[in-house]
Design a protein around this motif. Structure first.
Motif, PDB file in Angstrom:
ATOM      1  N   GLN A   9      -0.344  -3.424  -2.833  1.00  0.00           N
ATOM      2  CA  GLN A   9      -1.726  -2.963  -2.928  1.00  0.00           C
ATOM      3  C   GLN A   9      -1.983  -2.269  -4.258  1.00  0.00           C
ATOM      4  O   GLN A   9      -3.041  -2.442  -4.884  1.00  0.00           O
ATOM      5  CB  GLN A   9      -2.039  -2.014  -1.770  1.00  0.00           C
ATOM      6  N   SER A  10      -0.992  -1.501  -4.713  1.00  0.00           N
ATOM      7  CA  SER A  10      -1.114  -0.808  -5.996  1.00  0.00           C
ATOM      8  C   SER A  10      -1.217  -1.807  -7.150  1.00  0.00           C
ATOM      9  O   SER A  10      -2.045  -1.642  -8.055  1.00  0.00           O
ATOM     10  CB  SER A  10       0.095   0.107  -6.204  1.00  0.00           C
ATOM     11  N   GLU A  11      -0.386  -2.841  -7.101  1.00  0.00           N
ATOM     12  CA  GLU A  11      -0.411  -3.830  -8.167  1.00  0.00           C
ATOM     13  C   GLU A  11      -1.724  -4.612  -8.177  1.00  0.00           C
ATOM     14  O   GLU A  11      -2.245  -4.954  -9.237  1.00  0.00           O
ATOM     15  CB  GLU A  11       0.777  -4.791  -8.028  1.00  0.00           C
ATOM     16  N   TRP A  12      -2.251  -4.884  -6.994  1.00  0.00           N
ATOM     17  CA  TRP A  12      -3.536  -5.574  -6.919  1.00  0.00           C
ATOM     18  C   TRP A  12      -4.640  -4.713  -7.529  1.00  0.00           C
ATOM     19  O   TRP A  12      -5.511  -5.202  -8.261  1.00  0.00           O
ATOM     20  CB  TRP A  12      -3.866  -5.919  -5.477  1.00  0.00           C
ATOM     21  N   THR A  13      -4.599  -3.418  -7.264  1.00  0.00           N
ATOM     22  CA  THR A  13      -5.589  -2.497  -7.826  1.00  0.00           C
ATOM     23  C   THR A  13      -5.494  -2.461  -9.343  1.00  0.00           C
ATOM     24  O   THR A  13      -6.521  -2.447 -10.040  1.00  0.00           O
ATOM     25  CB  THR A  13      -5.379  -1.081  -7.260  1.00  0.00           C
ATOM     26  N   LYS A  14      -4.267  -2.458  -9.853  1.00  0.00           N
ATOM     27  CA  LYS A  14      -4.080  -2.445 -11.313  1.00  0.00           C
ATOM     28  C   LYS A  14      -4.681  -3.693 -11.951  1.00  0.00           C
ATOM     29  O   LYS A  14      -5.371  -3.610 -12.973  1.00  0.00           O
ATOM     30  CB  LYS A  14      -2.592  -2.377 -11.649  1.00  0.00           C
ATOM     31  N   LYS A  16      -7.009  -5.895 -10.828  1.00  0.00           N
ATOM     32  CA  LYS A  16      -8.461  -6.066 -10.745  1.00  0.00           C
ATOM     33  C   LYS A  16      -9.227  -4.998 -11.509  1.00  0.00           C
ATOM     34  O   LYS A  16     -10.416  -5.172 -11.800  1.00  0.00           O
ATOM     35  CB  LYS A  16      -8.910  -6.113  -9.286  1.00  0.00           C
ATOM     36  N   SER A  17      -8.553  -3.895 -11.855  1.00  0.00           N
ATOM     37  CA  SER A  17      -9.229  -2.824 -12.593  1.00  0.00           C
ATOM     38  C   SER A  17      -9.205  -3.044 -14.101  1.00  0.00           C
ATOM     39  O   SER A  17      -9.912  -2.359 -14.841  1.00  0.00           O
ATOM     40  CB  SER A  17      -8.588  -1.471 -12.267  1.00  0.00           C
TER      41      SER A  17
END
Length: 255
Positions: A9-14, A16-17
């Motif tokens: 989830q953290s990597e996905w947030t990174k 897409k941000s």
């Protein structure tokens, strides 16, 4: 398992941000589809001028993927940025402090980016094929023709592996400039020279891009000692080797 989910989830947030990663994926789609359609239209107009041998070797499916060589440039940039952005900003220290298990950290990043690249690549491959065939008119291939579906699926897989390979190289080198400074000449200069010079052609056939592109061909245009899936397997070996190198270096050195 909960830790892995949180890291994913953290990597996905990174990803897409960071606006640049979204733009590079969009550029890969536009360039691949537009250039493929253009070259397909030009090929249709030039078909009657081809020699009998060239008409036999005419591969409408592979022609529609003519823009993929340039489109993969954007995917290389995407793969490098996904990894090296954290190094260039210094955020890698925070990330590794939060996730000290470096194997989980690396492969979570790879999994998220590879899945995103896979979805984009598959959509791009199918759209590129149908757009190219529309431009070819009477000379077009159909998805149900022998080898065509394999080639279209192979196009998506090829673009995905290019992304993963770029990520692995960036993990080893850590610098975005150094990574792009090696990958760009490798794919767009060195590979082309080795593959087109008779003295080095046999070596060039085993480079990741040249071997991997065989899976997108329906009509064999050279005397390569391997078939479509053989070439794809060679590319997979390159990617696995690069991933292994990236993992070993990430585990052994400080951020």
């Amino acid at each position: 398992m909960a830790v892995v989910t949180q890291v994913l989830q953290s990597e996905w947030t990174k990803i897409k941000s960071v606006r640049s990663t979204v733009w590079t994926l969009g550029l890969a789609v536009v360039v691949t589809v537009a250039l493929g359609a253009l070259i397909s239209a030009l090929s249709k107009n030039e078909f009657e001028k081809l020699s009998p041998r060239e008409k036999i070797q005419f591969d409408p499916t592979f022609i529609s993927f003519a823009g993929m060589g340039l489109g993969q440039l954007a995917l290389i940039v995407f793969g490098v940025l996904v990894v090296s952005n954290e190094y260039s900003t210094g955020m890698i220290r925070t990330s590794l402090a939060a996730v000290p298990q470096r194997g989980i950290f690396l492969f979570s990043k790879l999994a998220v980016a590879a899945l995103l690249a896979f979805v984009v690549a598959m959509v791009t491959s199918f759209v590129t094929f149908f757009a190219g065939q529309a431009m070819l008119g009477a000379y077009k291939a159909h998805l149900g023709d022998p080898g065509v579906l394999r080639a279209v699926l192979g196009g998506g897989l090829y673009m995905t592996l290019i992304t993963v390979f770029s990520m692995a190289v960036a993990t080893m080198l850590r610098s975005p400039m150094l990574s792009l400074g090696i990958l760009m000449p490798f794919f767009f200069l060195i590979s082309a020279i080795l593959g087109n010079v008779s003295a080095t052609k046999k070596v060039g056939q085993y480079l990741p891009d040249q071997a991997g592109q065989k899976v997108m061909q329906v009509v064999a245009a050279d005397d390569a000692p391997y078939g479509p899936w053989g070439g794809f397997a060679i590319m997979v070996l390159w990617v696995v080797a690069a991933l292994a190198g990236g993992y070993v270096l990430l585990k052994r050195r400080d951020a």
